[in-house]
Design a protein around this motif. Structure first.
Motif, mmCIF file in Angstrom:
data_model
loop_
_atom_site.group_PDB
_atom_site.id
_atom_site.type_symbol
_atom_site.label_atom_id
_atom_site.label_comp_id
_atom_site.label_asym_id
_atom_site.label_seq_id
_atom_site.Cartn_x
_atom_site.Cartn_y
_atom_site.Cartn_z
ATOM 1 N N GLN A 151 11.922 12.669 -9.550
ATOM 2 C CA GLN A 151 11.203 11.408 -9.735
ATOM 3 C C GLN A 151 11.765 10.324 -8.821
ATOM 4 O O GLN A 151 11.015 9.517 -8.248
ATOM 5 C CB GLN A 151 11.281 10.970 -11.196
ATOM 6 N N ARG A 152 13.070 10.305 -8.648
ATOM 7 C CA ARG A 152 13.673 9.322 -7.741
ATOM 8 C C ARG A 152 13.270 9.602 -6.299
ATOM 9 O O ARG A 152 13.019 8.671 -5.521
ATOM 10 C CB ARG A 152 15.190 9.341 -7.892
ATOM 11 N N ALA A 153 13.191 10.877 -5.920
ATOM 12 C CA ALA A 153 12.718 11.227 -4.583
ATOM 13 C C ALA A 153 11.256 10.816 -4.396
ATOM 14 O O ALA A 153 10.863 10.354 -3.318
ATOM 15 C CB ALA A 153 12.894 12.715 -4.328
ATOM 16 N N ALA A 154 10.463 10.956 -5.448
ATOM 17 C CA ALA A 154 9.060 10.537 -5.373
ATOM 18 C C ALA A 154 8.950 9.027 -5.183
ATOM 19 O O ALA A 154 8.094 8.539 -4.432
ATOM 20 C CB ALA A 154 8.314 10.975 -6.636
ATOM 21 N N ASP A 155 9.807 8.280 -5.840
ATOM 22 C CA ASP A 155 9.820 6.827 -5.665
ATOM 23 C C ASP A 155 10.202 6.457 -4.224
ATOM 24 O O ASP A 155 9.692 5.478 -3.664
ATOM 25 C CB ASP A 155 10.800 6.183 -6.642
ATOM 26 N N MET A 156 11.096 7.236 -3.633
ATOM 27 C CA MET A 156 11.450 7.009 -2.230
ATOM 28 C C MET A 156 10.237 7.203 -1.334
ATOM 29 O O MET A 156 10.012 6.444 -0.381
ATOM 30 C CB MET A 156 12.576 7.961 -1.801
ATOM 31 N N TYR A 157 9.431 8.223 -1.637
ATOM 32 C CA TYR A 157 8.224 8.486 -0.846
ATOM 33 C C TYR A 157 7.234 7.321 -0.959
ATOM 34 O O TYR A 157 6.605 6.927 0.035
ATOM 35 C CB TYR A 157 7.562 9.779 -1.324
ATOM 36 N N VAL A 158 7.110 6.751 -2.150
ATOM 37 C CA VAL A 158 6.226 5.598 -2.331
ATOM 38 C C VAL A 158 6.694 4.431 -1.462
ATOM 39 O O VAL A 158 5.898 3.765 -0.795
ATOM 40 C CB VAL A 158 6.163 5.187 -3.816
ATOM 41 N N SER A 159 8.007 4.184 -1.464
ATOM 42 C CA SER A 159 8.556 3.105 -0.632
ATOM 43 C C SER A 159 8.295 3.366 0.845
ATOM 44 O O SER A 159 7.971 2.439 1.608
ATOM 45 C CB SER A 159 10.064 2.967 -0.868
ATOM 46 N N LEU A 160 8.416 4.621 1.263
ATOM 47 C CA LEU A 160 8.155 4.962 2.661
ATOM 48 C C LEU A 160 6.709 4.683 3.028
ATOM 49 O O LEU A 160 6.432 4.102 4.090
ATOM 50 C CB LEU A 160 8.482 6.440 2.898
ATOM 51 N N GLU A 161 5.774 5.066 2.184
ATOM 52 C CA GLU A 161 4.360 4.858 2.515
ATOM 53 C C GLU A 161 3.983 3.374 2.511
ATOM 54 O O GLU A 161 3.151 2.938 3.318
ATOM 55 C CB GLU A 161 3.477 5.644 1.535
ATOM 56 N N LEU A 162 4.598 2.597 1.630
ATOM 57 C CA LEU A 162 4.376 1.151 1.674
ATOM 58 C C LEU A 162 4.870 0.576 3.001
ATOM 59 O O LEU A 162 4.201 -0.255 3.632
ATOM 60 C CB LEU A 162 5.115 0.486 0.510
ATOM 61 N N ALA A 163 6.046 1.027 3.429
ATOM 62 C CA ALA A 163 6.599 0.554 4.694
ATOM 63 C C ALA A 163 5.740 0.993 5.866
ATOM 64 O O ALA A 163 5.491 0.218 6.799
ATOM 65 C CB ALA A 163 8.028 1.081 4.864
ATOM 66 N N ARG A 164 5.278 2.235 5.850
ATOM 67 C CA ARG A 164 4.455 2.745 6.939
ATOM 68 C C ARG A 164 3.155 1.942 7.067
ATOM 69 O O ARG A 164 2.718 1.597 8.174
ATOM 70 C CB ARG A 164 4.135 4.226 6.712
ATOM 71 N N SER A 165 2.554 1.634 5.937
ATOM 72 C CA SER A 165 1.313 0.864 5.960
ATOM 73 C C SER A 165 1.515 -0.523 6.550
ATOM 74 O O SER A 165 0.710 -1.000 7.367
ATOM 75 C CB SER A 165 0.745 0.746 4.538
ATOM 76 N N MET A 166 2.599 -1.182 6.156
ATOM 77 C CA MET A 166 2.866 -2.525 6.671
ATOM 78 C C MET A 166 3.245 -2.489 8.144
ATOM 79 O O MET A 166 2.912 -3.407 8.909
ATOM 80 C CB MET A 166 3.970 -3.187 5.855
ATOM 81 N N SER A 167 3.914 -1.435 8.574
ATOM 82 C CA SER A 167 4.249 -1.302 9.990
ATOM 83 C C SER A 167 2.981 -1.138 10.823
ATOM 84 O O SER A 167 2.833 -1.754 11.890
ATOM 85 C CB SER A 167 5.186 -0.107 10.195
ATOM 86 N N PHE A 168 2.055 -0.313 10.333
ATOM 87 C CA PHE A 168 0.763 -0.161 11.002
ATOM 88 C C PHE A 168 0.032 -1.503 11.054
ATOM 89 O O PHE A 168 -0.549 -1.870 12.087
ATOM 90 C CB PHE A 168 -0.097 0.856 10.251
ATOM 91 N N TYR A 169 0.044 -2.210 9.943
ATOM 92 C CA TYR A 169 -0.641 -3.502 9.854
ATOM 93 C C TYR A 169 -0.120 -4.473 10.909
ATOM 94 O O TYR A 169 -0.884 -5.109 11.634
ATOM 95 C CB TYR A 169 -0.440 -4.056 8.447
ATOM 96 N N ALA A 170 1.193 -4.565 11.017
ATOM 97 C CA ALA A 170 1.792 -5.488 11.980
ATOM 98 C C ALA A 170 1.483 -5.066 13.410
ATOM 99 O O ALA A 170 1.111 -5.895 14.261
ATOM 100 C CB ALA A 170 3.308 -5.564 11.760
ATOM 101 N N ALA A 171 1.639 -3.776 13.710
ATOM 102 C CA ALA A 171 1.411 -3.298 15.073
ATOM 103 C C ALA A 171 -0.055 -3.430 15.482
ATOM 104 O O ALA A 171 -0.365 -3.846 16.612
ATOM 105 C CB ALA A 171 1.864 -1.844 15.198
#
Length: 371
Positions: free
Chosen positions: A269-289
């Motif tokens: 479950q903690r690893a799954a939460d890490m994946y959620v954080s990664l996808e949030l970051a990826r989306s915002m990185s795409f948004y900025a770029a």
């Protein structure tokens, strides 16, 4: 909105990934960052041959999406080469504002023969700002600069500096300064990068652009900061991806009580939460770029991205170390190095708290705000 990479961008990603994978593993990277230079001239030459050191110099040929693709791979391998700070960021300023003669310098930068650095930050700068205390003085047709810049990332090895300085009549100008004309105090950073304190004492300088009409460069400095922030966000996403991969692989192989750690639901479950954080970051990185690629260099968008990337990076770094246990903090194992780089990125050009304050300052721009 199309989130798919083009064939050319996919080829650039794969080429960069192959190049860096051949060049770096945890052991070889540790040796390189402990060397006097802190990065590899050979890898730098290969990056130049691939065309990576000139990305963004010709906007019609490449832009922020291509930079995003490359920086994600740099973050994935923790490559120490200062691609953004010694080439892309200061080079983009020269390409945008430089004279024809000054732009010829970019040919040497693209070939890996000349290193640049953007000397803008000064002591006390917590949040990104265009104002500086370093000042420019005019003597006839010549200019000199006096002041101190710190930190200047890649300033320890740069051949030419792009320096910001307060103009006599107000505003902030940009100048080219020969690195041999300044006093440098180089130092390593805790994440394996290199920087320097640059002291200018009436250093000869050449205005960037038209020397007869030096204009306020504050908008260009603001845009440069936004581009650097976006590049750092992309690098952080690559580092987060690899930190999560290492963690999940460890959970699948490390055994406790006769079974692998992946059998413990609380850990997965903690690893799954890490994946959620990664996808949030990826989306915002795409948004900025993608915003930059569309010509919208908005400091509020940059602050949103930097805030989320900072929060995600801290969460993933901390969890990666916790789920690895003691081995996660050893210098021989890469997870601690990813955590260090993510921490450094969070605090470069404003921490998460600083960017939260930027968003708070703009809350009055909206009719409705949801928490």
């Amino acid at each position: 909105m199309d989130f798919q990479l083009s064939d050319e961008q996919t080829l650039l990603r794969d080429t960069t990934r192959d190049l860096l994978s051949r060049s770096y593993d945890p052991e070889s990277r540790n040796k390189i960052i402990e060397s006097e230079l802190g990065w590899s001239r050979e890898v730098w030459s290969q990056l130049a041959d691939t065309g990576i050191l000139s990305l963004g110099f010709e906007p019609e040929e490449s832009g922020q999406i291509e930079i995003m693709v490359v920086l994600t791979e740099i973050g994935r391998r923790l490559a120490p080469e200062p691609v953004v700070h010694a080439a892309l960021a200061p080079g983009a300023l020269i390409a945008e504002r430089g004279s024809d003669a000054q732009r010829q310098l970019l040919d040497e930068v693209a070939a890996g023969q000349k290193l640049l650095a953007f000397a803008h930050l000064e002591s006390g700068h917590r949040r990104p700002t265009e104002t500086v205390t370093t000042h420019a003085a005019r003597q006839g047709d010549s200019w000199t600069l006096s002041g101190t810049k710190n930190p200047v990332l890649a300033g320890d090895c740069a051949d030419t500096l792009v320096v910001s300085a307060a103009l006599p009549d107000g505003g902030t100008g940009l100048f080219l300064v020969d690195a041999a004309a300044v006093t440098r105090h180089p130092y390593p950073t805790f994440d394996g990068q290199r920087g320097a304190q640059i002291v200018l004492d009436s250093a000869p300088a050449e205005p960037l652009g038209d020397a007869s009409d030096v204009q306020d460069a504050a908008p260009a400095i603001r845009d440069a900061i936004i581009r650097i922030q976006s590049a750092l966000c992309c690098e952080a996403v690559g580092a987060m991806e690899e930190a999560l991969r290492l963690t999940t692989e460890y959970l699948k192989t490390r055994k406790q009580f006769g079974v692998t750690l992946s059998k413990f639901q609380a850990l997965t479950q903690r690893a799954a939460d890490m994946y959620v954080s990664l996808e949030l970051a990826r989306s915002m990185s795409f948004y900025a770029a993608m915003s930059i690629a569309d010509g919208n260099l908005d400091p509020v968008i940059a602050a949103r991205a930097k805030l989320q990337i900072g929060r995600s990076g801290r969460h993933i770094a901390q969890e990666a170390i916790q789920l690895h246990g003691g081995i996660g903090m050893t210098a021989e194992y890469p997870v601690g190095h990813y955590a260090a780089r993510l921490t450094a990125i969070e605090h470069t050009l404003g921490s998460s708290q600083d960017h939260l304050q930027v968003l708070i300052d703009h809350i009055g721009d909206y009719d409705l705000a949801r928490l």
